[in-house]
Scaffold this active site. Structure first.
Site, short mmCIF file in Angstrom:
data_model
loop_
_atom_site.label_atom_id
_atom_site.label_comp_id
_atom_site.label_asym_id
_atom_site.label_seq_id
_atom_site.Cartn_x
_atom_site.Cartn_y
_atom_site.Cartn_z
N GLU A 207 -5.86 -8.43 0.73
CA GLU A 207 -6.49 -8.20 2.01
C GLU A 207 -7.85 -8.17 1.81
O GLU A 207 -8.40 -7.14 0.71
CB GLU A 207 -5.79 -6.95 2.67
CG GLU A 207 -4.47 -7.38 3.45
CD GLU A 207 -4.09 -5.98 4.01
OE1 GLU A 207 -4.83 -5.14 4.56
OE2 GLU A 207 -2.93 -5.81 4.06
N GLU B 112 0.78 -1.28 -0.05
CA GLU B 112 -0.03 -0.05 0.03
C GLU B 112 0.95 1.20 0.05
O GLU B 112 0.83 2.26 1.05
CB GLU B 112 -1.05 -0.02 1.24
CG GLU B 112 -1.84 -0.90 1.24
CD GLU B 112 -3.23 -0.97 2.11
OE1 GLU B 112 -2.94 -0.10 3.13
OE2 GLU B 112 -3.99 -1.89 2.38
C1 GCO Z 1 -4.18 -1.88 5.43
C2 GCO Z 1 -3.00 -2.47 5.90
C3 GCO Z 1 -3.39 -3.46 7.13
C4 GCO Z 1 -4.56 -3.06 7.84
C5 GCO Z 1 -5.80 -3.73 7.43
C6 GCO Z 1 -7.15 -3.19 8.22
O1 GCO Z 1 -4.68 -2.14 4.17
O2 GCO Z 1 -4.23 -0.93 5.74
O3 GCO Z 1 -2.32 -3.21 4.85
O4 GCO Z 1 -2.22 -3.32 7.66
O5 GCO Z 1 -4.56 -3.43 9.44
O6 GCO Z 1 -6.03 -3.15 6.08
O7 GCO Z 1 -7.14 -1.67 8.07
#
Ligand code: GCO
Length: 447
Positions: free
Chosen positions: A352, A164
């Protein structure tokens, strides 16, 4: 019947700073989240990742939980400062030895370790030199990638370079709610995106030079629009990738602000001037160094609903939200992968997806989380539909295996399918753990 193919990859995901703990053990160097969380007022309740889920000592127990799901892969990130305490130079053998234990144990239990090189925990020594704003970070990241690639060659065949860029930049260097807490200008934000794109590319080259068969991806997140009527899809697509707003607070959290640098050698004419000016100021040779990944890792939790003109619609009163307050928009797992594939043409892994719930252990000793099961059924139904309609989504990694440190929100946001008591560190699989185990086994969505 909504059945995922036999070669569809199911997995789980976590990240070093959010789950490991061992913040100063065995030679690990300081990272920016150690510093940030130790700074009063930066993280809710004064929570830190000093102990977190203590995966540093409990990884074998957690790997049993992962293997118990029957998943194909587990996505973990490495703490750069555990391996290179100063970010470059001397390698900490004890840090590599920890990850040897984790990786070898996962493999022994039949789970493939997929490694994220960078999930936000930059060595403090590099931050002191300007972090991602300093172009030297490119060579430092490539050096780190070489150390990791050489060490895990033959055991790890799938890497994600950076998690990200959008959060790294906008949250860490833009509004400052994440480490290092900087608040830069539009021009500097554009420079940070450029450096991250170069760093990804240099790391990908380094990993490929070591193992040409390794798959290397990058993980992106950002605005994704869902038309309220399929007839409005083109307008939704355009809005998702539009970069015309001349302020990073308006267009900084987008896929295209980063991915276009890798795929198109710069921004479209319609992009904001601050972006185009930054790109035009870069050495021309930079654009020969940019690398498209082998796959796109997509982190996606929700989307924005748009009308026939691509205008983002206001939230209807009382719409359902997760515990952290994010809207529940299952269609984003239909349109999000579909639109990223349309724009960039590469296979996609959902690296994710999940939600935070106000979970607790019930009187019966179990953790009942029907909201999570409902959420996953809805979202995965949409993912199945988009695959049926031709989008090459190759896998789904659930965020997250464990309740963990949700960055500046602390431990109050429980994203895990396994409940963690942060005092005793006892793990309790939630109802959703068993639901996910059954989905992985049958590959068929019920309900
Ligand atoms: C994100 C990160 C994660 C977060 C999850 C929940 O996508 O922000 O990769 O570390 O913890 O997404 O916010």
């Amino acid at each position: 019947m909504r059945k995922f193919s036999d070669d569809f990859i199911f997995g789980t995901a976590c990240a070093s700073y959010q789950c490991e703990g061992g913040w100063n053990e065995d030679g690990k160097g300081l990272n920016i989240w150690d510093v940030f969380s130790h700074t009063p007022g930066k993280v809710a309740n004064g929570d830190t990742g000093d102990v977190a889920c203590d995966v540093y000592h409990r990884y074998a127990e957690d790997n049993d939980l992962i293997a118990g799901l029957g998943v194909d892969v587990h996505r973990l990130s490495l703490s750069w400062a555990r391996i290179l305490p100063e970010g470059t130079g001397a390698v900490n053998a004890a840090g590599l030895a920890y990850y040897d234990r984790v990786v070898d144990d996962l493999i022994a239990k039949g789970v493939k370790p997929w490694i994220t090189l960078y999930h936000w925990d930059l060595p403090q020594a590099l931050q002191m030199k300007g972090g991602w704003l300093n172009r030297d970070i490119v060579d430092a990241f490539a050096e780190y990638a070489r150390v990791v690639g050489e060490h895990f060659k033959g055991r790890v065949d799938c890497y994600m370079t950076i998690n990200e860029p959008q959060c790294i930049n906008i949250l860490g260097y833009g509004n400052g709610i994440h480490a290092p807490g900087w608040k830069l200008t539009n021009a500097d934000i554009a420079r940070v995106y450029h450096n991250i794109a170069l760093a990804h590319s240099a790391a990908q080259d380094a990993l490929k030079a070591i193992d040409g068969s390794a798959q290397v991806g990058v993980v992106t997140t950002g605005r994704l629009c869902c038309p309220i009527d399929p007839a409005y899809e083109a307008a939704a697509y355009a809005k998702s990738f539009d970069l015309s707003e001349n302020d990073f607070n308006l267009n900084g959290f987008s896929h295209s602000i980063f991915m276009d640098l890798l795929f198109f050698g710069g921004y479209e004419e319609s992009a904001a001037s601050y972006l185009k000016e930054a790109s035009a100021s870069m050495p021309k040779a930079d654009w020969e160094r940019m690398r498209k990944p082998d796959f796109i890792g997509l982190n996606v939790y929700n989307g924005a609903y748009t009308d026939k003109d691509g205008n983002i619609l206001p939230d209807p009163a009382g719409r359902p939200r997760t515990h952290i307050g994010w809207p529940i928009t299952p269609e984003v797992l239909y349109y999000g992968p579909r639109h990223l594939y349309k724009r960039y043409g590469l296979p996609i892994i959902i690296t994710e997806n999940g939600l935070s719930c106000n979970d607790r252990v019930f009187l019966d000793g179990k953790v009942h989380d029907p909201l999570r099961i409902d959420f996953l059924t809805r979202y995965l139904s949409e993912l199945h539909r988009t695959i049926e309609d031709g989008t090459p989504v190759k896998g789904y990694l659930h965020w997250s295996l464990l309740d963990n440190l949700e960055w500046n929100d602390g431990y109050g946001q429980r994203f895990g399918i396994v409940y963690v008591d942060f005092q005793s560190l006892e793990r309790t699989p939630k109802d959703s753990y068993y639901w996910y185990k059954d989905l992985v086994k049958t590959r068929t969505l019920q309900g």
